[in-house]
Write a protein that holds these residues in place. Structure first.
Motif, PDB file in Angstrom:
ATOM      1  N   THR A   1       0.830  -1.191   0.000  1.00  0.00           N
ATOM      2  CA  THR A   1       0.000   0.000   0.000  1.00  0.00           C
ATOM      3  C   THR A   1       0.875   1.254   0.000  1.00  0.00           C
ATOM      4  OG1 THR A   1      -1.782  -1.118   1.182  1.00  0.00           O
ATOM      5  CG2 THR A   1      -1.747   1.295   1.285  1.00  0.00           C
ATOM      6  N   HIS A   2       0.502   2.226  -0.830  1.00  0.00           N
ATOM      7  CA  HIS A   2       1.222   3.498  -0.894  1.00  0.00           C
ATOM      8  C   HIS A   2       0.232   4.635  -0.653  1.00  0.00           C
ATOM      9  CE1 HIS A   2       5.093   1.951  -2.482  1.00  0.00           C
ATOM     10  NE2 HIS A   2       4.317   1.010  -2.990  1.00  0.00           N
ATOM     11  N   ARG A   3       0.698   5.651   0.057  1.00  0.00           N
ATOM     12  CA  ARG A   3      -0.159   6.787   0.392  1.00  0.00           C
ATOM     13  C   ARG A   3       0.621   8.077   0.116  1.00  0.00           C
ATOM     14  NH1 ARG A   3      -4.741   7.522   3.639  1.00  0.00           N
ATOM     15  NH2 ARG A   3      -4.875   9.514   4.747  1.00  0.00           N
ATOM     16  N   LEU A   4      -0.013   9.004  -0.599  1.00  0.00           N
ATOM     17  CA  LEU A   4       0.636  10.254  -0.953  1.00  0.00           C
ATOM     18  C   LEU A   4      -0.284  11.431  -0.650  1.00  0.00           C
ATOM     19  CD1 LEU A   4       1.082   8.122  -3.697  1.00  0.00           C
ATOM     20  CD2 LEU A   4       3.020   9.684  -3.821  1.00  0.00           C
ATOM     21  N   GLU A   5       0.337  12.564  -0.315  1.00  0.00           N
ATOM     22  CA  GLU A   5      -0.396  13.794  -0.101  1.00  0.00           C
ATOM     23  C   GLU A   5       0.004  14.811  -1.167  1.00  0.00           C
ATOM     24  OE1 GLU A   5      -1.100  13.776   4.755  1.00  0.00           O
ATOM     25  OE2 GLU A   5       0.210  15.280   3.828  1.00  0.00           O
ATOM     26  N   ILE A   6      -0.987  15.463  -1.761  1.00  0.00           N
ATOM     27  CA  ILE A   6      -0.746  16.568  -2.674  1.00  0.00           C
ATOM     28  C   ILE A   6      -0.940  17.852  -1.884  1.00  0.00           C
ATOM     29  CG2 ILE A   6      -1.557  17.767  -4.749  1.00  0.00           C
ATOM     30  CD1 ILE A   6      -2.361  15.067  -5.873  1.00  0.00           C
ATOM     31  N   ARG A   7       0.131  18.654  -1.770  1.00  0.00           N
ATOM     32  CA  ARG A   7       0.117  19.841  -0.927  1.00  0.00           C
ATOM     33  C   ARG A   7       0.325  21.098  -1.750  1.00  0.00           C
ATOM     34  NH1 ARG A   7       4.302  17.244   3.567  1.00  0.00           N
ATOM     35  NH2 ARG A   7       2.881  15.614   4.348  1.00  0.00           N
ATOM     36  N   ASP A   8      -0.246  22.206  -1.273  1.00  0.00           N
ATOM     37  CA  ASP A   8      -0.055  23.469  -1.968  1.00  0.00           C
ATOM     38  C   ASP A   8       1.283  24.087  -1.593  1.00  0.00           C
ATOM     39  OD1 ASP A   8      -0.339  24.696   0.537  1.00  0.00           O
ATOM     40  OD2 ASP A   8      -2.427  25.264   0.188  1.00  0.00           O
ATOM     41  N   ALA A   9       1.542  25.313  -2.071  1.00  0.00           N
ATOM     42  CA  ALA A   9       2.834  25.961  -1.841  1.00  0.00           C
ATOM     43  C   ALA A   9       3.084  26.265  -0.368  1.00  0.00           C
ATOM     44  CB  ALA A   9       2.927  27.244  -2.665  1.00  0.00           C
ATOM     45  N   ASN A  10       2.027  26.270   0.442  1.00  0.00           N
ATOM     46  CA  ASN A  10       2.173  26.517   1.881  1.00  0.00           C
ATOM     47  C   ASN A  10       2.265  25.231   2.689  1.00  0.00           C
ATOM     48  OD1 ASN A  10       2.009  29.399   1.659  1.00  0.00           O
ATOM     49  ND2 ASN A  10      -0.214  29.180   1.342  1.00  0.00           N
ATOM     50  N   GLY A  11       2.295  24.097   1.983  1.00  0.00           N
ATOM     51  CA  GLY A  11       2.424  22.825   2.675  1.00  0.00           C
ATOM     52  C   GLY A  11       1.114  22.242   3.168  1.00  0.00           C
TER      53      GLY A  11
END
Length: 269
Positions: free
Chosen positions: A130-140
């Motif tokens: 299982t893989h988990r990723l977060e997509i974050r904006d320029a402010n984290g």
């Protein structure tokens, strides 16, 4: 610096106290990436070479007139996704820029256990985990969370908001030939991702009418980098303003195409 799991990804003073050295915090741990710097010089996001980014967009991806965007992950017509180059890749990290090289956000793999890192170091068995990723904006700040459950042959990626609200799923349709994925929302097909060759380097993204709405192009970074590091770089071009949730699904696809969709390219050994 004292860090906390909620500390946004970014460059911070080296925790080991090395003078005039910055180290990258990926949102969960310190990495091996360093950057020269000192007091008042700490960048909170990766630094891009504008000329390199523009070369990727114009010369390598062939985007000539991309239009004007709104300066965010979900309002720019072009997203440049560059993976951090590592000789040994244990945690996926990507920086996201606009067509001019301005930082829009990042993609960070989270929840990597020691066991997974060991598996990744000695083999390609991690592709079945299982893989988990977060997509974050320029402010984290996270905007989308993607989970690719463990699998054997076909991949499925679950896309959610940070509060757990479901957005949709990306479901692999085949394992032989040119790889295709269905984009589904509430169990209904709203689009598809179609590899344009068997190596799945470039993708056409279509809506439910089979009209192309976006394109993902892999950009060439030179023989030395390709042979000796694990970095993959992509350019996403969105042809027109898309409604949500299709827009969120297209952005999620492009920003995680290597980990979420191309994992099979690593083989079975």
């Amino acid at each position: 610096m004292t860090t906390h799991p909620n500390t946004p990804a970014g460059w911070y003073a080296d925790p080991q106290g090395t003078p005039d050295l910055l180290r990258w915090w990926d949102g969960s741990q310190w990495t091996e990436h360093t950057h020269p710097g000192g007091p008042g010089q700490v960048p909170h996001q990766p630094v891009a070479d504008p000329a390199r980014v523009q070369r990727q967009v114009q010369q390598q991806a062939g985007v000539v007139q991309p239009g004007v965007g709104g300066g965010t992950l979900f309002t720019e017509p072009v997203l440049v996704v560059n993976q951090k180059a590592k000789l040994i890749e244990l945690t996926n990290e990507y920086s996201v820029f606009d067509q001019h090289g301005r930082t829009l956000g990042s993609v960070v793999q989270v929840g990597q256990s020691t066991l997974k890192k060991v598996a990744r170091f000695v083999s390609s068995l991690d592709q079945f985990m299982t893989h988990r990723l977060e997509i974050r904006d320029a402010n984290g700040q996270p905007h989308l969370v993607l989970t690719r459950p463990r699998k054997f042959m076909k991949s499925k990626v679950i896309v959610e908001r940070p509060d757990g609200q479901p957005v949709g799923e990306i479901v692999q349709q085949n394992v032989i030939g040119k790889i295709n994925f269905s984009i589904e929302v509430n169990g209904q097909r709203v689009g598809a991702i179609k590899a344009e060759n068997w190596r799945a380097w470039n993708f056409s993204i279509v809506d439910h009418t089979e009209t192309e709405v976006a394109r993902i192009t892999k950009t060439w970074e030179g023989l030395a980098k390709t042979m000796f590091t694990t970095a993959d770089n992509y350019v996403l071009q969105i042809h027109r303003q898309l409604p949500d949730p299709l827009l969120s699904m297209v952005v999620a696809t492009a920003l995680t195409v290597d980990t979420a969709l191309k994992q099979d390219a690593r083989g079975f050994g």
